[in-house]
Motif scaffolding. Structure first.
Motif: not given
Length: 415
Positions: A213-217, A386-389
């Motif tokens: 999940i890119p937004l985990d960064k 798909f969006y969150l990944e």
């Protein structure tokens, strides 16, 4: 900018930056927006190097001159990159060149979807030579498929994991490696939605995470939050500052009750928050239980207009400022529906790994408003995952632009 030293330095840094930014990793299945993202990333660092070099070397070169040089270079390089990309697409369609011969081994829904993809997208240049469904004589078909690969110069082998045993899969991997063929796998039946697998190393031990999940960064969180705050302030100051009193007057003239409607929704980590809207219905006791349907008698005249144009959603920019929502993300459902879908729809809860949004990828692909069939909510979840990944700031901008276009054109399910 004709200095030899600059261009030598630039060439070195260009290669270094392009290696880390994957600038040249453009494939036949790459999307136009991905290429644009690579261009932006590349020229961001090139701009820093250029300004630093000019500032150190030259005193009389203006910022405007350097800016024009970088901008014109960006346009020219972008045109060249896109020209090659789209020319190859046309070349594949018109002349059948630059193609890859592929076969599919296995059966099931994912195989059918991949077959449709290959046959309906000739611009990608995949020539589907054969499908070995392994439904009759499995061992014979596996042997036939290997012979077919050798005899017909097949480039890529696509295998449905669900159809083969672990030993058979290893056999195909061994065959592909020893015959210089590319092998790729379709997820099994348990992976209804494509997973973005990631390999992490604990010392020397490989650990597979089910999804990234890119937004985990932290850096991505800060970028998205900064964008959300700036964009929301622009909307609130430029639009809501004068539109709110006007809408408030029209709402009050038609029906009694508050100007704003607030409703509990589930957000990040399933936590509840109050979602704001302009009130578009007469006061009623089932507002928190039943979704709005077509020709719903609860909707007021002004409500019909603001729902059709999505103006009723604009107060949610205050939710964004408060940090409960993002401009783009999975649309939050009312609490009663969230509890219902969590029990009946596979992967539904995954949506709550990130903040909900005012608009989302599902909404721009036709899955907004009332959930009429099970297919509606399944597809909505599919797009949300798909969006969150695959989040990127460019994807957010693309969704926002699509949302604005849809609002102007009017949407079928905007009622």
């Amino acid at each position: 900018m004709s200095n030899i030293g600059y261009h030598l330095l630039l060439s070195i840094f260009w290669l270094i930056i392009s290696y880390y930014s994957s600038y040249y990793e453009v494939y036949r299945y790459s999307k136009g927006i991905e290429i644009f993202g690579k261009l932006l990333k590349q020229f961001f660092f090139i701009s820093l190097i250029t300004f630093a070099y000019v500032g150190y070397k030259y005193k009389y070169v203006t910022t405007d001159e350097v800016g024009f040089y970088i901008f014109s270079s960006f346009i020219l390089v972008g045109l060249l990159k896109y020209s090659i990309f789209f020319t190859l697409k046309k070349y594949r369609i018109l002349y059948g060149g630059n193609h890859r011969n592929v076969i599919i081994i296995g059966n099931g829904k994912s195989v059918d979807e991949l077959k449709d993809f290959f046959t309906t997208n000739p611009d990608y240049g995949y020539n589907l030579s054969h499908i070995f469904d392994l439904k009759k004589e499995k061992k014979k078909e596996i042997l036939d498929s290997k012979n077919f690969v050798i005899q017909n110069k097949v480039d890529e082998i696509y295998i449905s994991i669900n159809t083969l045993t672990h030993r058979e899969i290893n056999s195909f991997i061994h065959f592909a490696d020893n015959n210089l063929k590319t092998i790729k796998f379709l997820p099994d039946s348990k992976n209804t939605f494509l997973r973005n697998l990631a390999v992490e190393y604990y010392g020397y031990i490989p650990i597979i995470a089910l999804r990234t999940i890119p937004l985990d960064k932290e850096v991505n969180k800060r970028i998205k939050r900064f964008f959300d705050v700036v964009f929301s302030l622009i909307i609130i100051i430029i639009i809501l500052s004068w539109l709110t009193p006007l809408i408030a007057l029209l709402i009050k003239l038609e029906s009694r009750g508050p100007i704003f409607f607030k409703q509990k929704r589930n957000g990040l980590n399933y936590e509840e928050f109050y979602c704001f809207k302009f009130r578009s219905m007469h006061l009623n006791p089932i507002a928190d239980l039943e979704q709005v349907q077509k020709n719903d008698p609860r909707i007021t005249k002004i409500g019909k207009f603001i729902r059709k144009t999505s103006i009723d959603e604009l107060p949610q920019f205050f939710n964004v400022l408060l940090g409960d929502m993002s401009v783009v993300g999975p649309r939050p459902h009312m609490v009663s529906h969230t509890e219902m879908y969590a029990k009946s729809v596979d992967k539904f809860m995954v949506r709550h790994f990130i903040k909900p949004g005012i608009t989302g990828l599902a909404q721009t692909n036709g899955f907004r408003g009332e959930v009429e069939t099970e297919k509606d909510i399944i597809n909505r979840v599919k797009y949300d995952i798909f969006y969150l990944e695959n989040w990127s700031l460019l994807l957010d901008i693309k969704i926002i632009i699509a949302t604005i276009i849809n609002a102007i054109k009017g949407e079928k399910k905007a009622y």
